[in-house]
Design a protein around this motif. Structure first.
Motif, PDB file in Angstrom:
ATOM      1  N   GLU A  39       0.843  -1.194   0.000  1.00 33.07           N
ATOM      2  CA  GLU A  39       0.000   0.000   0.000  1.00 33.07           C
ATOM      3  C   GLU A  39       0.877   1.242   0.000  1.00 33.07           C
ATOM      4  OE1 GLU A  39      -3.188   0.000  -0.365  1.00 33.07           O
ATOM      5  OE2 GLU A  39      -3.556  -2.127  -0.095  1.00 33.07           O
ATOM      6  N   LEU A  40       0.396   2.298  -0.625  1.00 34.23           N
ATOM      7  CA  LEU A  40       1.152   3.541  -0.708  1.00 34.23           C
ATOM      8  C   LEU A  40       1.104   4.281   0.622  1.00 34.23           C
ATOM      9  CD1 LEU A  40      -0.069   4.836  -4.179  1.00 34.23           C
ATOM     10  CD2 LEU A  40       2.047   3.642  -3.652  1.00 34.23           C
ATOM     11  N   THR A  41       2.182   4.988   0.923  1.00 33.50           N
ATOM     12  CA  THR A  41       2.222   5.807   2.128  1.00 33.50           C
ATOM     13  C   THR A  41       1.614   7.173   1.818  1.00 33.50           C
ATOM     14  OG1 THR A  41       4.382   6.727   1.598  1.00 33.50           O
ATOM     15  CG2 THR A  41       4.352   4.675   2.885  1.00 33.50           C
ATOM     16  N   GLN A  78       3.855   9.212  -0.483  1.00 33.53           N
ATOM     17  CA  GLN A  78       3.810   8.738  -1.865  1.00 33.53           C
ATOM     18  C   GLN A  78       2.529   9.209  -2.550  1.00 33.53           C
ATOM     19  OE1 GLN A  78       4.225   4.571  -0.970  1.00 33.53           O
ATOM     20  NE2 GLN A  78       6.340   4.515  -1.730  1.00 33.53           N
ATOM     21  N   ILE A  79       1.432   9.192  -1.814  1.00 31.59           N
ATOM     22  CA  ILE A  79       0.166   9.639  -2.382  1.00 31.59           C
ATOM     23  C   ILE A  79       0.209  11.138  -2.643  1.00 31.59           C
ATOM     24  CG2 ILE A  79      -2.308   9.876  -1.935  1.00 31.59           C
ATOM     25  CD1 ILE A  79      -2.120   7.167  -0.476  1.00 31.59           C
ATOM     26  N   GLN A 116       2.133  11.733  -5.724  1.00 33.27           N
ATOM     27  CA  GLN A 116       1.307  11.425  -6.888  1.00 33.27           C
ATOM     28  C   GLN A 116       0.343  12.572  -7.186  1.00 33.27           C
ATOM     29  OE1 GLN A 116      -0.651   7.668  -6.256  1.00 33.27           O
ATOM     30  NE2 GLN A 116       1.058   6.505  -7.084  1.00 33.27           N
TER      31      GLN A 116
END
Length: 136
Positions: free
Chosen positions: A36-38, A41-42, A45
């Protein structure tokens, strides 16, 4: 005799296809094996999406002056949404451990979250610079 063999073979093929299809669908939606993205990271994005949006819009110089305010606002909204998704993911993981989750309380929390997201979108729409909305 021949018709019976054909019917049995057809039934076996349909049953096998149905079972394989369910397994494929289950595997597609089973996300336990994916990382899962942290939150960071989100957020990264979101910034990349905003940069891509700016490139796709091909803003005029007058619109470009107002872009930084809009970009900051949209990245903030996307970041809040990402934080909400992470919190929701954690709650769902904890509920898997519980035998009887409180569904009514969960519905109330989901409704509150939807209201908060709607208010964020309304603030974004109300605060948008008019020059960004003008056609080229």
């Amino acid at each position: 005799m021949r018709k019976t063999i054909i019917h049995l073979t057809t039934a076996a093929l349909f049953t096998g296809a149905a079972m394989t299809g369910s397994a494929i669908a289950r595997d597609r939606w089973d996300r336990t094996d994916r990382a899962e993205l942290t939150a960071s990271q989100i957020t990264d994005q979101a910034a990349a999406r905003a940069a891509q949006m700016k490139a796709d819009l091909r803003l005029t110089p007058e619109q470009d002056k107002n872009w930084s305010g809009f970009q900051a606002a949209i990245v903030e909204v996307w970041t809040k949404h990402a934080e909400h998704r992470i919190a929701w993911r954690n709650v769902r993981a904890n509920q898997a451990d519980q035998a009887n989750p409180d569904l009514i309380e969960q519905m109330r929390k989901d409704a509150d979250d939807q209201i908060a997201r709607g208010n964020d979108r309304k603030k974004l729409a109300d605060g948008r610079p008019a020059a960004l909305c003008e056609p080229r």
